[in-house]
Design a protein around this motif. Structure first.
Motif, PDB file in Angstrom:
ATOM      1  N   VAL A 399       0.838  -1.194   0.000  1.00  0.00           N
ATOM      2  CA  VAL A 399       0.000   0.000   0.000  1.00  0.00           C
ATOM      3  C   VAL A 399       0.880   1.253   0.000  1.00  0.00           C
ATOM      4  CG1 VAL A 399      -1.705   1.335   1.312  1.00  0.00           C
ATOM      5  CG2 VAL A 399      -1.955  -1.152   1.094  1.00  0.00           C
ATOM      6  N   LYS A 400       1.923   1.254   0.823  1.00  0.00           N
ATOM      7  CA  LYS A 400       2.843   2.400   0.865  1.00  0.00           C
ATOM      8  C   LYS A 400       3.535   2.582  -0.487  1.00  0.00           C
ATOM      9  CE  LYS A 400       5.419   1.432   4.415  1.00  0.00           C
ATOM     10  NZ  LYS A 400       6.476   1.615   5.446  1.00  0.00           N
ATOM     11  N   TYR A 401       3.864   1.470  -1.137  1.00  0.00           N
ATOM     12  CA  TYR A 401       4.505   1.547  -2.457  1.00  0.00           C
ATOM     13  C   TYR A 401       3.587   2.232  -3.459  1.00  0.00           C
ATOM     14  CZ  TYR A 401       6.290  -0.027  -6.983  1.00  0.00           C
ATOM     15  OH  TYR A 401       6.745  -0.064  -8.269  1.00  0.00           O
ATOM     16  N   ARG A 402       2.298   1.911  -3.416  1.00  0.00           N
ATOM     17  CA  ARG A 402       1.347   2.538  -4.330  1.00  0.00           C
ATOM     18  C   ARG A 402       1.204   4.028  -4.043  1.00  0.00           C
ATOM     19  NH1 ARG A 402       0.741  -2.533  -4.533  1.00  0.00           N
ATOM     20  NH2 ARG A 402      -0.570  -3.700  -5.988  1.00  0.00           N
ATOM     21  N   LYS A 403       1.240   4.404  -2.795  1.00  0.00           N
ATOM     22  CA  LYS A 403       1.181   5.820  -2.446  1.00  0.00           C
ATOM     23  C   LYS A 403       2.432   6.538  -2.942  1.00  0.00           C
ATOM     24  CE  LYS A 403      -0.470   6.892   1.633  1.00  0.00           C
ATOM     25  NZ  LYS A 403      -0.685   6.889   3.103  1.00  0.00           N
ATOM     26  N   GLY A 404       3.556   5.841  -2.892  1.00  0.00           N
ATOM     27  CA  GLY A 404       4.797   6.430  -3.393  1.00  0.00           C
ATOM     28  C   GLY A 404       4.781   6.626  -4.894  1.00  0.00           C
ATOM     29  N   LYS A 405       4.194   5.662  -5.606  1.00  0.00           N
ATOM     30  CA  LYS A 405       4.094   5.795  -7.059  1.00  0.00           C
ATOM     31  C   LYS A 405       3.218   6.986  -7.428  1.00  0.00           C
ATOM     32  CE  LYS A 405       5.726   3.492  -9.626  1.00  0.00           C
ATOM     33  NZ  LYS A 405       7.079   3.592 -10.215  1.00  0.00           N
ATOM     34  N   TYR A 406       2.180   7.250  -6.642  1.00  0.00           N
ATOM     35  CA  TYR A 406       1.313   8.404  -6.913  1.00  0.00           C
ATOM     36  C   TYR A 406       2.087   9.703  -6.739  1.00  0.00           C
ATOM     37  CZ  TYR A 406      -1.888  12.178  -5.761  1.00  0.00           C
ATOM     38  OH  TYR A 406      -2.505  13.389  -5.699  1.00  0.00           O
ATOM     39  N   SER A 407       2.963   9.763  -5.732  1.00  0.00           N
ATOM     40  CA  SER A 407       3.713  11.002  -5.490  1.00  0.00           C
ATOM     41  C   SER A 407       4.595  11.372  -6.670  1.00  0.00           C
ATOM     42  CB  SER A 407       4.578  10.853  -4.230  1.00  0.00           C
ATOM     43  OG  SER A 407       5.597   9.879  -4.427  1.00  0.00           O
ATOM     44  N   GLU A 408       4.941  10.373  -7.513  1.00  0.00           N
ATOM     45  CA  GLU A 408       5.763  10.642  -8.695  1.00  0.00           C
ATOM     46  C   GLU A 408       4.926  11.163  -9.861  1.00  0.00           C
ATOM     47  OE1 GLU A 408       7.669   7.007  -9.669  1.00  0.00           O
ATOM     48  OE2 GLU A 408       8.617   6.748  -7.705  1.00  0.00           O
ATOM     49  N   LYS A 409       3.590  11.084  -9.732  1.00  0.00           N
ATOM     50  CA  LYS A 409       2.721  11.424 -10.866  1.00  0.00           C
ATOM     51  C   LYS A 409       1.657  12.458 -10.484  1.00  0.00           C
ATOM     52  CE  LYS A 409       3.203   6.737 -12.739  1.00  0.00           C
ATOM     53  NZ  LYS A 409       2.498   5.515 -13.195  1.00  0.00           N
ATOM     54  N   SER A 413      -2.087  13.252 -12.157  1.00  0.00           N
ATOM     55  CA  SER A 413      -3.057  12.377 -11.503  1.00  0.00           C
ATOM     56  C   SER A 413      -3.859  13.155 -10.473  1.00  0.00           C
ATOM     57  CB  SER A 413      -2.346  11.199 -10.813  1.00  0.00           C
ATOM     58  OG  SER A 413      -1.619  10.432 -11.746  1.00  0.00           O
ATOM     59  N   ARG A 414      -5.150  12.916 -10.460  1.00  0.00           N
ATOM     60  CA  ARG A 414      -6.018  13.621  -9.519  1.00  0.00           C
ATOM     61  C   ARG A 414      -5.796  13.124  -8.101  1.00  0.00           C
ATOM     62  NH1 ARG A 414     -12.394  13.000 -10.268  1.00  0.00           N
ATOM     63  NH2 ARG A 414     -11.837  13.819 -12.328  1.00  0.00           N
ATOM     64  N   ASP A 415      -5.705  11.801  -7.955  1.00  0.00           N
ATOM     65  CA  ASP A 415      -5.477  11.200  -6.641  1.00  0.00           C
ATOM     66  C   ASP A 415      -4.838   9.841  -6.841  1.00  0.00           C
ATOM     67  OD1 ASP A 415      -7.526   9.554  -7.532  1.00  0.00           O
ATOM     68  OD2 ASP A 415      -9.073  10.624  -6.408  1.00  0.00           O
ATOM     69  N   VAL A 416      -4.650   9.117  -5.725  1.00  0.00           N
ATOM     70  CA  VAL A 416      -3.979   7.812  -5.795  1.00  0.00           C
ATOM     71  C   VAL A 416      -4.748   6.848  -6.699  1.00  0.00           C
ATOM     72  CG1 VAL A 416      -3.211   5.823  -4.457  1.00  0.00           C
ATOM     73  CG2 VAL A 416      -2.957   8.111  -3.519  1.00  0.00           C
ATOM     74  N   THR A 419      -3.678   6.131 -10.196  1.00  0.00           N
ATOM     75  CA  THR A 419      -2.438   5.390 -10.463  1.00  0.00           C
ATOM     76  C   THR A 419      -2.544   3.914 -10.092  1.00  0.00           C
ATOM     77  OG1 THR A 419      -1.521   5.930  -8.267  1.00  0.00           O
ATOM     78  CG2 THR A 419      -1.077   7.480 -10.060  1.00  0.00           C
ATOM     79  N   LEU A 420      -3.686   3.497  -9.534  1.00  0.00           N
ATOM     80  CA  LEU A 420      -3.850   2.094  -9.160  1.00  0.00           C
ATOM     81  C   LEU A 420      -4.197   1.241 -10.372  1.00  0.00           C
ATOM     82  CD1 LEU A 420      -5.843   2.293  -5.800  1.00  0.00           C
ATOM     83  CD2 LEU A 420      -3.369   2.152  -6.147  1.00  0.00           C
ATOM     84  N   LEU A 421      -3.818  -0.011 -10.303  1.00  0.00           N
ATOM     85  CA  LEU A 421      -4.112  -0.962 -11.372  1.00  0.00           C
ATOM     86  C   LEU A 421      -5.570  -1.399 -11.297  1.00  0.00           C
ATOM     87  CD1 LEU A 421      -0.941  -3.224 -11.062  1.00  0.00           C
ATOM     88  CD2 LEU A 421      -1.311  -1.327 -12.658  1.00  0.00           C
ATOM     89  N   LEU A 422      -6.067  -1.951 -12.399  1.00  0.00           N
ATOM     90  CA  LEU A 422      -7.441  -2.447 -12.407  1.00  0.00           C
ATOM     91  C   LEU A 422      -7.619  -3.534 -11.353  1.00  0.00           C
ATOM     92  CD1 LEU A 422     -10.288  -2.638 -13.525  1.00  0.00           C
ATOM     93  CD2 LEU A 422      -9.422  -4.136 -15.339  1.00  0.00           C
ATOM     94  N   SER A 423      -6.607  -4.389 -11.171  1.00  0.00           N
ATOM     95  CA  SER A 423      -6.711  -5.442 -10.154  1.00  0.00           C
ATOM     96  C   SER A 423      -6.883  -4.841  -8.764  1.00  0.00           C
ATOM     97  CB  SER A 423      -5.476  -6.339 -10.196  1.00  0.00           C
ATOM     98  OG  SER A 423      -4.290  -5.576 -10.016  1.00  0.00           O
TER      99      SER A 423
END
Length: 503
Positions: A399-409, A413-416, A419-423
């Motif tokens: 979960v923290k990794y996904r939040k980190g990926k959002y910070s790069e975009k 990106s409007r919000d996290v 940047t999340l995958l369909l899965s």
């Protein structure tokens, strides 16, 4: 490379047309001294001359430029005529192997025009290896060489650059229908806008059967991240790419005649991967029936007239106007279908054709809307996506990794959730109150939601959509029936999203 003797462009662009193209090229402002212009297919230098006139009239310097031309005499002509300009003229094929010429702020051209069907197969195959817009096998009637010019031009166009091309409006007597095809085939490029319109010069009454197309593509600017039009992005992604039976069928399938040798016909069917083919009356070309590859197996003597011509079963026919849904439903019970009528068979569509590129594009548009719908539903219900992911088995580090990926975009990106995958989105819905409100369970959908994601992965990576041509299989391969079930579930979800305005 010899494309075709029929390859041609609009013969010597008239000065008023060239001036209108250049006006659109610099519509956002005069060129700067450090800008670069590319002239693919320089021809007789009409566009170079028009840019030169524009610069003189506006009191700006002619930018550093490069012109490419294949004909030696035209190369010599350009070098002589424009020797005082900062213009490098090279004898190079724009669609061939080019040296590193760098990026260009402007690309302007009158690209050559030639139906792909008129190009020798070996040349077409070579082009198809390097351009996504070129079909090597059986190109459609309207596919043209100029599409590769658009693709190559966009490859060399700098961020926030501008490309202006002129093409004949040959696709429709009512005019200007080439652009949807360009948009579809150039979907891999980050295109900001395509403005296509006939020549309507404010100063000259230009009456020509041509279309000027202006293409711009830009990288997002972090300084203006707050001004990103997410609604506009969503609207662009939700435009459905509709297809029907005629889009995926084998057009004008090879036909045979009653006097043809059965062994030769069998070999031809195997070579062309046909389950069956029409049999026509020689001379009138009226359709007499079908010949089946299965029935010819083992036969090596005689002609088709010796009992191998089958009447056309009406249940195997689908109209040329049939939608993709109707075609898929028919293929769930038939290995192949005929498109048209008994006396006018226009094509054959098989289960294998469900793996065609047209189907990938069709599904991509649906999955884009599906993901948008899930994100909007999660936002609308204020679902705690972190808790839902962890309830679904995702550990806190992920979960923290996904939040980190959002910070790069964050600039795009409007919000996290963007940047999340369909899965991830499916897991969030399955492990929150949305599961019941969206009827997001196997008992309601008919398939497990993960099957929708599996098909999405196949679309994203151009993997086979149908693994076996059977409708029932004891293996875990995706059958036509499985594909149809997932497709129905996807459409069902989209219908619910649309009714609740989530897409």
């Amino acid at each position: 490379m010899n494309y075709s003797e029929d390859t041609k462009s609009v013969d010597q662009v008239p000065p008023d047309v060239a001036d209108e193209m250049v006006r659109r090229l610099f519509a956002d402002g005069d060129p700067k001294p450090d800008d670069r212009i590319l002239f693919p297919g320089a021809g007789y230098g009409e566009l170079v001359g028009s840019v030169d006139r524009y610069c003189d009239q506006h009191g700006v310097d002619f930018p550093e430029s490069v012109a490419l031309e294949t004909q030696e005499d035209l190369v010599d002509l350009a070098r002589k005529e424009f020797e005082l300009l900062p213009l490098d003229v090279f004898q190079l094929d724009f669609l061939g192997e080019l040296p590193d010429l760098g990026e260009f702020d402007y690309v302007v051209s009158d690209p050559p025009v030639s139906r792909l069907l008129d190009i020798p197969p070996e040349a077409r195959e070579d082009l198809a290896m390097r351009f996504d817009t070129i079909s090597a096998g059986s190109p459609a009637q309207d596919e043209d060489l100029y599409l590769a010019f658009f693709e190559q031009g966009l490859r060399m166009l700098a961020p926030e650059g501008r490309l202006v091309f002129v093409t004949p409006d040959f696709t429709s007597k009512r005019g200007h229908l080439a652009i949807p095809e360009i948009k579809r085939r150039l979907s891999t490029f980050r295109i900001e806008d395509i403005d296509e319109s006939p020549i309507e010069s404010p100063d000259d009454d230009v009456d020509m059967d041509v279309v000027i197309t202006t293409v711009t593509h830009a990288e997002p600017d972090p300084d203006y991240a707050t001004e990103v039009d997410f609604d506009g992005v969503q609207e662009a992604l939700t435009v459905a790419y509709d297809i029907g039976a005629t889009d995926i069928m084998t057009q004008d399938p090879r036909s045979f005649y009653p006097s043809d040798d059965v062994h030769d016909v069998y070999i031809a069917l195997v070579k062309n991967d046909y389950d069956a083919a029409p049999v026509r009356e020689r001379g009138s070309e009226d359709c007499l029936g079908l010949v089946s590859k299965a029935e010819l197996t083992g036969a090596d003597t005689g002609t088709l007239a010796d009992g191998y011509i089958n009447e056309i079963d009406e249940s195997r026919l689908i109209p040329a106007t049939a939608s993709f849904e109707e075609t898929l439903e028919k293929l769930r019970s038939r290995r192949f279908c005929l498109v048209g009528s008994e006396d006018d068979v226009r094509g054959i569509v098989t289960r294998f054709d469900l793996n065609s590129m047209e189907v990938y594009f069709h599904l991509y548009a649906k999955f884009a809307r599906f993901e948008i719908g899930l994100r909007n539903a999660i936002r609308d219900h204020r679902v705690d996506w972190e808790e839902a992911l962890m309830d679904g088995g995702t550990d806190w580090e992920e979960v923290k990794y996904r939040k980190g990926k959002y910070s790069e975009k964050t600039e795009v990106s409007r919000d996290v959730l963007d940047t999340l995958l369909l899965s991830d989105l499916i897991k969030i819905v399955e492990n929150s109150e949305l599961r019941e409100s969206l009827d997001f369970e196997k008992s309601e959908l008919g398939v497990h939601p993960s099957a929708i994601n599996d098909l999405r992965v196949a679309v994203a990576h151009y993997q086979p959509l149908i693994h076996t041509m059977d409708t029932i299989s004891w293996t875990k391969r995706r059958t036509t029936g499985d594909f149809g079930d997932v497709y129905d579930a996807l459409n069902d979800c989209l219908g619910r999203f649309e009714s609740t305005r989530y897409v």
